[in-house]
Design a protein around this motif. Structure first.
Motif, PDB file in Angstrom:
ATOM      1  N   ILE A  37     -49.418 -17.600  37.730  1.00  0.00           N
ATOM      2  CA  ILE A  37     -48.467 -17.138  36.768  1.00  0.00           C
ATOM      3  C   ILE A  37     -49.048 -18.007  35.869  1.00  0.00           C
ATOM      4  CG2 ILE A  37     -46.240 -16.675  35.906  1.00  0.00           C
ATOM      5  CD1 ILE A  37     -44.671 -17.273  38.466  1.00  0.00           C
ATOM      6  N   THR A  38     -49.555 -16.856  34.857  1.00  0.00           N
ATOM      7  CA  THR A  38     -50.359 -17.030  33.777  1.00  0.00           C
ATOM      8  C   THR A  38     -49.953 -16.518  32.750  1.00  0.00           C
ATOM      9  OG1 THR A  38     -51.333 -14.995  33.873  1.00  0.00           O
ATOM     10  CG2 THR A  38     -52.287 -17.400  34.957  1.00  0.00           C
ATOM     11  N   GLY A  39     -50.068 -16.936  31.468  1.00  0.00           N
ATOM     12  CA  GLY A  39     -49.556 -15.830  30.033  1.00  0.00           C
ATOM     13  C   GLY A  39     -49.850 -17.095  28.915  1.00  0.00           C
ATOM     14  N   GLU A  40     -49.683 -16.419  27.668  1.00  0.00           N
ATOM     15  CA  GLU A  40     -49.590 -17.289  26.826  1.00  0.00           C
ATOM     16  C   GLU A  40     -48.550 -18.280  26.455  1.00  0.00           C
ATOM     17  OE1 GLU A  40     -50.258 -14.682  23.337  1.00  0.00           O
ATOM     18  OE2 GLU A  40     -52.204 -13.902  24.282  1.00  0.00           O
ATOM     19  N   SER A  41     -48.812 -19.413  25.274  1.00  0.00           N
ATOM     20  CA  SER A  41     -47.446 -20.180  25.317  1.00  0.00           C
ATOM     21  C   SER A  41     -46.409 -18.797  24.958  1.00  0.00           C
ATOM     22  CB  SER A  41     -47.900 -20.979  24.492  1.00  0.00           C
ATOM     23  OG  SER A  41     -49.128 -22.264  24.832  1.00  0.00           O
ATOM     24  N   GLY A  42     -45.223 -19.810  25.471  1.00  0.00           N
ATOM     25  CA  GLY A  42     -43.749 -18.911  25.123  1.00  0.00           C
ATOM     26  C   GLY A  42     -43.682 -16.997  25.362  1.00  0.00           C
ATOM     27  N   SER A  43     -44.959 -17.084  26.663  1.00  0.00           N
ATOM     28  CA  SER A  43     -44.752 -15.826  27.694  1.00  0.00           C
ATOM     29  C   SER A  43     -43.369 -16.056  28.514  1.00  0.00           C
ATOM     30  CB  SER A  43     -45.959 -15.507  27.875  1.00  0.00           C
ATOM     31  OG  SER A  43     -45.803 -16.099  29.456  1.00  0.00           O
ATOM     32  N   GLY A  44     -42.680 -17.165  29.094  1.00  0.00           N
ATOM     33  CA  GLY A  44     -41.802 -16.955  30.247  1.00  0.00           C
ATOM     34  C   GLY A  44     -42.363 -17.525  31.429  1.00  0.00           C
ATOM     35  N   LYS A  45     -43.614 -17.968  31.738  1.00  0.00           N
ATOM     36  CA  LYS A  45     -43.903 -18.657  32.457  1.00  0.00           C
ATOM     37  C   LYS A  45     -43.130 -20.420  32.805  1.00  0.00           C
ATOM     38  CE  LYS A  45     -47.480 -20.178  31.235  1.00  0.00           C
ATOM     39  NZ  LYS A  45     -47.735 -20.138  29.661  1.00  0.00           N
ATOM     40  N   THR A  46     -42.339 -21.022  32.337  1.00  0.00           N
ATOM     41  CA  THR A  46     -41.526 -21.797  32.679  1.00  0.00           C
ATOM     42  C   THR A  46     -40.267 -21.926  32.732  1.00  0.00           C
ATOM     43  OG1 THR A  46     -43.008 -23.100  31.288  1.00  0.00           O
ATOM     44  CG2 THR A  46     -40.846 -24.588  31.496  1.00  0.00           C
ATOM     45  N   THR A  47     -39.992 -20.574  31.890  1.00  0.00           N
ATOM     46  CA  THR A  47     -38.390 -19.749  32.325  1.00  0.00           C
ATOM     47  C   THR A  47     -38.324 -19.137  33.859  1.00  0.00           C
ATOM     48  OG1 THR A  47     -37.968 -20.078  29.810  1.00  0.00           O
ATOM     49  CG2 THR A  47     -36.647 -18.295  31.006  1.00  0.00           C
ATOM     50  N   LEU A  48     -38.964 -18.484  34.162  1.00  0.00           N
ATOM     51  CA  LEU A  48     -39.492 -18.117  35.725  1.00  0.00           C
ATOM     52  C   LEU A  48     -39.445 -18.717  36.173  1.00  0.00           C
ATOM     53  CD1 LEU A  48     -39.734 -15.464  37.587  1.00  0.00           C
ATOM     54  CD2 LEU A  48     -42.203 -15.738  37.137  1.00  0.00           C
ATOM     55  N   LEU A  49     -39.992 -20.099  36.751  1.00  0.00           N
ATOM     56  CA  LEU A  49     -39.717 -21.271  37.082  1.00  0.00           C
ATOM     57  C   LEU A  49     -38.376 -21.747  37.051  1.00  0.00           C
ATOM     58  CD1 LEU A  49     -43.216 -23.288  37.030  1.00  0.00           C
ATOM     59  CD2 LEU A  49     -42.718 -21.567  38.430  1.00  0.00           C
ATOM     60  N   ASN A  50     -37.780 -22.100  36.286  1.00  0.00           N
ATOM     61  CA  ASN A  50     -36.375 -22.656  36.147  1.00  0.00           C
ATOM     62  C   ASN A  50     -35.484 -21.779  36.685  1.00  0.00           C
ATOM     63  OD1 ASN A  50     -37.764 -25.122  34.704  1.00  0.00           O
ATOM     64  ND2 ASN A  50     -37.253 -24.116  32.813  1.00  0.00           N
TER      65      ASN A  50
END
Length: 742
Positions: A37-50
């Motif tokens: 999963i890629t994307g810029e900082s603040g794109s929601g990557k960590t939120t999706l993992l959580n």
């Protein structure tokens, strides 16, 4: 295991507004594969993992795990999912900084129920794969960021979950190390699902089986690069073993825990001391003023003992009385111990010569002089050598067998003569007389007491027993040289055997008014020996010259025949026992009376008036000691909680590794419980060191009131305090883990 999100929206709320982290995202993940999963900082990557791990909820849409809605999951279901099926690599590692490298891996396996030995073996193997085996015993806090990152990844892999979620797993790794990690994850993804986030897709593109791109919370790209293969195997669920978890806690915080239990042990020792002080002041006897109107010897640690039937007592009975653990000595002839004795001039007593005058028969005055005995101390009482002194206690000489033999300390020599003065103020109205003794044995220790023979003690037991009755009736026929008149008077005397007299000799000296004894002559006739004493009608008559040796009118010196005639039927019906401390009086008396004896504490009998100042002091001590018990227990609670609070970060890590909140509470109960038990043991040891080994007089005195129930009470209150620590700590930790704010 299949993961699927449909129309999922997540909003982070602040006090003034909400931030959209995920916006209507729908994704179906493969059972196995390497999803990037890629994307810029603040794109929601960590939120999706959580969200996928269950750490974070959502506002709209739904999340399915094996086609079961996440909304249908109970707290227990969610905790099982995180424990058994998810491995998470966090951006900030969430390692236990105070644990060693290998223990950080072992703890993740213990959470899922792997045995300690096997967990250690698996952890060593994974460390070798990451090239960290030489760091296994290093503390994590001492490692570099890259090393911590590798350990965090190794920890996620070691428990072999069905799904591994990695948030920027190579962010702190250089090129070669990053490639090595991707290789390991790619290998693992053959039969597991690995989902990683990265802001740089180029680093992971050669390993990805699927690519997902997010932009401002929306899904913009979802591409399958490589077909998935293999299926994840469902693992058997195992229960967490808390014992090795607690072991790791104590092992990795050994200094802190030793300090903790030692520090808390001090409070427990103080509680035991305060409880003992409280009980010591429950006994109000020390506030009483002792009166010598009935007894002369009112030592608090002595008890008079006699049979219920008032029969004669013997030495064999005394041996059985000494079997009591708190009885140090016992002696026959309990009455004799009422008699004071003095043998060191200018230390025990002093002699003064008084000069006075009296009228003569011709109307004039005549001077006279007499020697006056003045005691300087009254704390020596007659003691029989039996039970006090044995042959091993003598440095030389022998034990006394004759009437006039004594044991003295090493200031004397065998054969020395000692003049000893005697009196009993309570019974004999301060009348004083003296006898000469020969030293037959030298006491090895530092003891200023004289120890007398059993024959002597029996004679003086007789004197004390008949101290009021005065069994010897004497008629004195006196002739006054001045008036040339004869007078006769009947008196009662207590007979004292004086070995230097002839067998039938009687020696008496008496004052009439203020006259000097030299002006009188007396014929002494013993007319009766008080037949009530011997239960027969013995009439004995003697006529002897009256010597002028100084002796008060209460006593009469007699020779051997007279003494034996008077004493031949006398037996002692009392004995005296000596306790190691007054505080044991009640239990010793209870034990002795249950065996057919009567007991009398002269100290209690002679203590009838209270000292008001001591009563006030006693009341203050009772209140203060009780208040301090509660205050010390509260301080124990506070410090115990503060020590435990340092463990919240560890518990947070365990929670993220899959340990349920209930199991965290159980683990905390075990750790706090073990700490409490160790603190109690240390506290008890500290108390006995304080009370016994350090020889502090105040503590030693109150320690005589120490009883086993003080340990039980102190243990009980500290266990209760630890229980409330656990309740409060568990409540706070549970609140924080569920997203509460400090």
């Amino acid at each position: 295991m299949k993961l699927k999100i449909k129309g999922l929206t997540k909003i982070y709320h602040t006090e003034s507004e909400g931030a959209l982290a995920l916006n209507d995202v729908s994704i179906s993940f493969p059972e196995t594969g390497f999803v990037v999963i890629t994307g810029e900082s603040g794109s929601g990557k960590t939120t999706l993992l959580n969200v996928l791990s269950g750490f974070t909820g959502y506002e709209e849409g739904d999340y399915f795990i094996d086609d079961v809605s996440f909304l249908a999951y109970s707290q227990e279901d969610l905790e099982k999912f995180r424990k058994n099926d998810i491995g998470f690599v966090f951006q900030d590692y969430h390692l236990v900084e105070d644990y060693s490298v290998i223990d950080n891996l072992i703890v993740s396996l213990l959470v899922v129920g792997v045995e300690y030995k096997k967990a250690k073996e698996q952890s060593l193997n994974i460390l070798k794969r990451f090239g960290l085996e030489d760091k296994k015993t290093d503390l994590v806090r001492n490692l570099s960021g890259g090393q911590k990152q590798k350990i965090a990844i190794a920890r996620a892999l070691v428990k072999e979950p069905a799904i591994i979620l990695c948030d920027e797993p190579t962010a702190n790794l250089d090129g070669p190390n990053g490639i090595a990690v991707f290789e390991l994850l790619k290998e693992y993804a053959k039969d597991h699902l690995v989902i990683i986030t990265t802001h740089n897709y180029e680093d992971a593109k050669d390993y990805a089986s699927e690519l997902i791109r997010l932009y401002h919370g929306k899904l913009t790209v979802h591409t399958k690069i490589e077909e998935q293969y293999g299926r994840t195997e469902q693992k058997e669920e195992r229960k967490t073993n808390f014992l090795p978890l607690s072991y790791l806690h104590f092992k990795n915080h050994i200094r802190r825990n030793v300090f903790k239990v030692s520090f808390l042990g001090i409070f427990i020792a103080i509680i035991i001391l305060l409880l003992t002080l409280f009980d010591a002041n429950i006994d109000d006897t020390w506030t009483k003023v002792a009166s010598q109107s009935v007894f002369n010897n009112i030592n608090a640690n002595e008890v008079l003992v006699m049979r219920d039937n008032r029969g004669a007592m013997n030495e064999d009975e005394l041996s059985s009385l000494r079997d009591n653990s708190h009885v140090t000595h016992s002696q026959l002839y309990g009455h004799a111990s009422e008699m004071n004795y003095y043998y060191r001039e200018n230390f025990d007593y002093e002699m003064d010569y008084e000069i006075g005058s009296q009228k003569t028969g011709h109307g004039g005055k005549e001077e006279y002089g007499k020697t006056v005995f003045s005691p300087l101390r009254n704390d020596y009482y007659l003691k029989n050598y039996v039970s006090f002194v044995g042959e091993n206690d003598l440095s030389e000489g022998k034990l006394p067998t004759e009437y006039s033999e004594v044991i003295a300390n090493n200031n004397y020599h065998i054969g020395d003569k000692i003049m000893v003065y005697f009196r009993d103020p309570a019974v004999h109205n301060f009348n004083t007389f003296s006898l000469e003794f020969t030293v037959c044995g030298i006491y090895r220790g530092n003891d200023d007491n004289l120890y007398f023979s059993s024959t002597f003690m029996k004679a003086f037991d007789f004197l004390e027993y008949y101290g009021v009755k005065s069994p010897l009736h004497v008629t004195l026929n006196l002739f006054n040289d001045l008036t040339k008149e004869n007078t006769s008077t009947d008196l009662t005397y207590l007979p004292i055997y004086k070995p230097s007299l002839d067998d039938d000799q009687i020696l008496i000296s008496i004052y009439v008014g203020m006259a000097m004894p030299e002006i009188f002559r007396a014929d002494v006739s013993i007319v009766n020996t008080n037949v009530t004493v011997f239960d027969n009608n013995m009439d004995v008559s003697f006529t002897k010259e009256c010597f002028t040796e100084e002796l008060t009118a209460k006593y009469i010196y007699v020779g051997k025949n007279v003494f034996e005639m008077i004493m031949k039927d006398y037996v002692s019906n009392t004995s005296r026992i000596y306790l190691d401390a007054y505080s044991y009086m009640d239990e010793v008396v209870a034990g002795i009376t249950s065996r057919g004896y009567n007991c009398l504490s002269a100290y209690r009998t002679g203590s009838t008036v209270y000292d008001a100042e001591k009563q006030t002091q006693r009341a203050v001590i009772l209140i203060v000691s009780l208040v301090l018990v509660f205050l010390t227990t509260f301080v124990y609670f506070v410090f115990d909680y503060l020590f435990e609070k340092k463990r919240q970060n560890v518990d947070r890590t365990l929670y993220l590794l899959g340990l349920s909140i209930d199991n965290i509470k159980k683990n905390s109960a075990m750790i706090i419980g073990v700490s409490c038990i160790l603190s109690i043991i240390i506290g008890i040891c500290l108390y006995f060191i304080l009370a016994v080994a350090l020889q502090i007089p105040f503590v030693q005195n109150i320690n005589t009131y120490f009883r086993f129930h003080h340990l039980l009470i102190a243990s009980g209150v500290t266990i209760l305090a630890s229980f409330f620590v656990w309740l409060w700590y568990s409540h706070r930790t549970s609140f924080l883990l569920k997203g509460g704010k400090k």
